[in-house]
Write an enzyme that holds these catalytic residues in place. Structure first.
Site, short mmCIF file in Angstrom:
data_model
loop_
_atom_site.label_atom_id
_atom_site.label_comp_id
_atom_site.label_asym_id
_atom_site.label_seq_id
_atom_site.Cartn_x
_atom_site.Cartn_y
_atom_site.Cartn_z
N SER A 274 0.82 -1.21 0.00
CA SER A 274 0.00 0.00 0.00
C SER A 274 0.85 1.26 0.00
O SER A 274 1.88 1.34 0.67
CB SER A 274 -0.90 -0.01 1.24
OG SER A 274 -1.55 1.23 1.41
N VAL B 276 3.54 11.18 3.90
CA VAL B 276 2.48 11.62 2.97
C VAL B 276 1.20 11.93 3.72
O VAL B 276 0.48 12.88 3.40
CB VAL B 276 2.25 10.54 1.88
CG1 VAL B 276 1.05 10.91 1.01
CG2 VAL B 276 3.50 10.39 1.02
N GLY B 277 0.89 11.15 4.73
CA GLY B 277 -0.28 11.45 5.55
C GLY B 277 -1.59 10.91 5.02
O GLY B 277 -2.65 11.52 5.22
N LEU B 278 -1.53 9.77 4.32
CA LEU B 278 -2.75 9.08 3.86
C LEU B 278 -3.62 9.96 2.97
O LEU B 278 -4.84 9.98 3.08
CB LEU B 278 -3.57 8.58 5.07
CG LEU B 278 -2.87 7.57 5.97
CD1 LEU B 278 -3.70 7.32 7.23
CD2 LEU B 278 -2.62 6.27 5.24
N ASN C 90 -4.75 -0.97 8.53
CA ASN C 90 -3.53 -0.24 8.89
C ASN C 90 -3.67 0.31 10.32
O ASN C 90 -4.29 1.35 10.53
CB ASN C 90 -3.29 0.90 7.91
CG ASN C 90 -2.05 1.70 8.23
OD1 ASN C 90 -1.29 1.36 9.13
ND2 ASN C 90 -1.85 2.77 7.49
N CYS D 245 -2.01 3.97 12.41
CA CYS D 245 -2.58 5.31 12.41
C CYS D 245 -2.73 5.84 13.83
O CYS D 245 -2.95 5.07 14.77
CB CYS D 245 -3.94 5.30 11.73
SG CYS D 245 -3.90 4.74 10.04
N ILE E 96 6.62 -5.68 7.96
CA ILE E 96 6.40 -4.59 8.89
C ILE E 96 5.95 -3.34 8.13
O ILE E 96 6.28 -3.17 6.94
CB ILE E 96 7.67 -4.28 9.71
CG1 ILE E 96 8.80 -3.86 8.79
CG2 ILE E 96 8.04 -5.42 10.60
CD1 ILE E 96 10.07 -3.36 9.50
N GLY F 118 12.53 0.78 2.71
CA GLY F 118 13.62 0.48 1.80
C GLY F 118 14.58 -0.56 2.38
O GLY F 118 14.38 -1.05 3.50
N THR G 159 8.83 0.13 -1.58
CA THR G 159 9.72 1.19 -2.06
C THR G 159 10.40 0.85 -3.38
O THR G 159 10.63 1.72 -4.23
CB THR G 159 10.77 1.51 -0.98
OG1 THR G 159 10.10 1.90 0.22
CG2 THR G 159 11.70 2.63 -1.41
#
Length: 304
Positions: free
Chosen positions: A21, A71-73, A127, A130, A191, A217, A266
Site C-alpha cells: 500500500s 504523505v499522511g494518507l 492499517n 494510524c 512490517i 527500503g 519502495t
C-alpha cells in the site's frame, strides 16, 4: 513445472508476490509498465472514511538505502473510491486488497462496512499504525489493547479476509500479533515503516514538514525479517512479509523466515517492473533447487 500458488486463508494467490500500500497507487499507474494480472495480489493505497489532503510538503526524503515519507494518507475517501476508482480497477485479474485507515475505531468500522459490499475486493488490510485521536495520538498498533479493540470491531462488520498490518515501532510485536489473531484477523502483514527523521545540515531544518516520518527500503530489511520470524513462531494464521524487498532473494528470505506471501513497496519507485522480476526469480530458484511447490519455502530456514 513449479506451483507458485499460496493460500491466505480462503484466498488463493497465483503467486506470493503482492504490492504494498502507498507505493503502487491503485494499480492503474503501473498498467503501462507491466501486466497487472501477473501479480499475486495488489494492496491499493490507504483509504479513509473521509477525504484527506495529507501532510504539507516536503513529505518525502531520500536516506542511505531507503527513504522517509510522511504523505499522511492522502486520498479522496472511501465513497469516492467506491464510485470512481473501484469501477476502473475491479476487472483486474488479481486479488485486490484495500488498505483501510482511520483516526477512530468508528472510522475504521464505517470504512470497512462500505468496502465489504464490493464484490471484487476479497480482503482489506487494516492499517493500525494510524494515530488514535481519542488516545492522544498514540498509534493503534503500538498498544496491544488498542490493536485488539480495532481489529475486533472491524471483524464484527467485515465478512471477508481481514489482514492486519503491524507496526514495528513497539517493544513486543509478537504480543500484538497474537492479540489481533485472537481478535479475528485472518492474516497479518509486517512490517510497516520504522519511525525515523533526517535533518539537512546546510539549512539545519528537518527534511520533512512533519519532522519525523516512516523509514522504508533496504535499510529496514534485517529488522523486518527478524520480526517476521518472531511472529511466525507464535501465530497459526498466515504472515505477509515486507520491508526492503528489492530482489527474489529478499523475497525468499522472508519466506524462509515464515512468510506465506510478501509485499514489495519502495522498490516499485526504483523499478516499476520489480514485482515481475521477483516472480521470475522465485520460479528460477525453485527450479534450481528442485522444489516443486512454493509452500516448501515458508518457514524453511535451517538452523542446525
Amino acid at each position: 513445472m513449479v506451483n507458485l500458488k499460496v493460500q491466505l486463508g480462503n484466498i488463493t494467490l497465483k503467486n506470493p508476490v503482492m504490492t504494498a500500500s502507498g507505493t503502487f497507487g491503485y494499480g492503474e499507474e503501473y498498467a503501462d509498465f507491466m501486466d497487472l494480472t501477473a501479480l499475486g495480489g495488489m494492496v491499493v493505497k490507504g483509504t479513509t472514511l473521509n477525504h484527506r489532503e495529507g501532510n504539507p510538503y516536503p513529505r518525502m526524503a531520500e536516506t542511505p538505502m531507503g527513504m522517509l515519507n510522511a504523505v499522511g494518507l492522502q486520498n479522496k475517501g472511501v465513497d469516492k473510491f467506491i464510485s470512481e476508482i473501484y469501477p476502473r480497477i475491479k476487472g483486474y485479474q488479481t486479488s485486490i486488497f484495500v488498505n483501510v485507515s482511520g483516526s477512530t475505531i468508528e472510522e475504521y468500522v464505517q470504512t470497512a462496512e462500505k468496502i465489504n459490499e464490493l464484490q471484487h475486493i476479497p480482503g482489506i488490510e487494516l492499517n493500525i499504525s494510524c494515530p488514535n485521536v481519542k488516545e492522544g495520538g498514540m498509534a493503534f498498533g503500538t498498544s496491544c489493547p488498542s490493536a485488539i479493540a480495532v481489529t475486533k470491531a472491524v471483524r464484527e462488520v467485515y465478512k471477508k479476509h481481514l489482514m492486519v498490518k503491524l507496526s514495528p515501532n513497539v517493544t513486543n510485536i509478537v504480543e500484538i500479533a497474537k492479540g489481533v489473531e485472537s481478535a479475528g484477523a485472518d492474516s497479518v502483514s509486517l512490517i510497516n515503516t520504522l519511525l525515523g527523521m533526517s535533518i539537512n545540515v546546510k539549512t539545519r531544518r528537518p527534511e520533512l514538514s512533519t519532522i519525523t516520518g516512516g523509514l522504508s527500503g533496504p535499510a529496514v530489511k534485517p529488522v523486518a525479517v527478524r520480526m517476521v520470524w518472531q511472529v511466525a513462531q507464535a501465530l497459526k494464521i498466515p504472515i505477509v512479509g515486507m520491508g526492503g524487498i528489492s530482489s527474489a532473494d529478499d523475497a525468499i528470505e522472508f519466506m524462509l523466515a515464515g512468510a506465506t506471501a510478501i509485499q514489495i513497496g519502495t522498490a516499485n519507485f526504483v523499478d516499476p517492473q520489480i514485482t515481475l522480476k521477483v516472480i521470475d526469480g522465485i520460479k528460477q530458484y525453485l527450479e534450481k533447487h528442485q522444489l516443486t511447490d512454493i509452500k516448501e519455502l515458508t518457514g524453511g530456514m535451517i538452523t542446525d
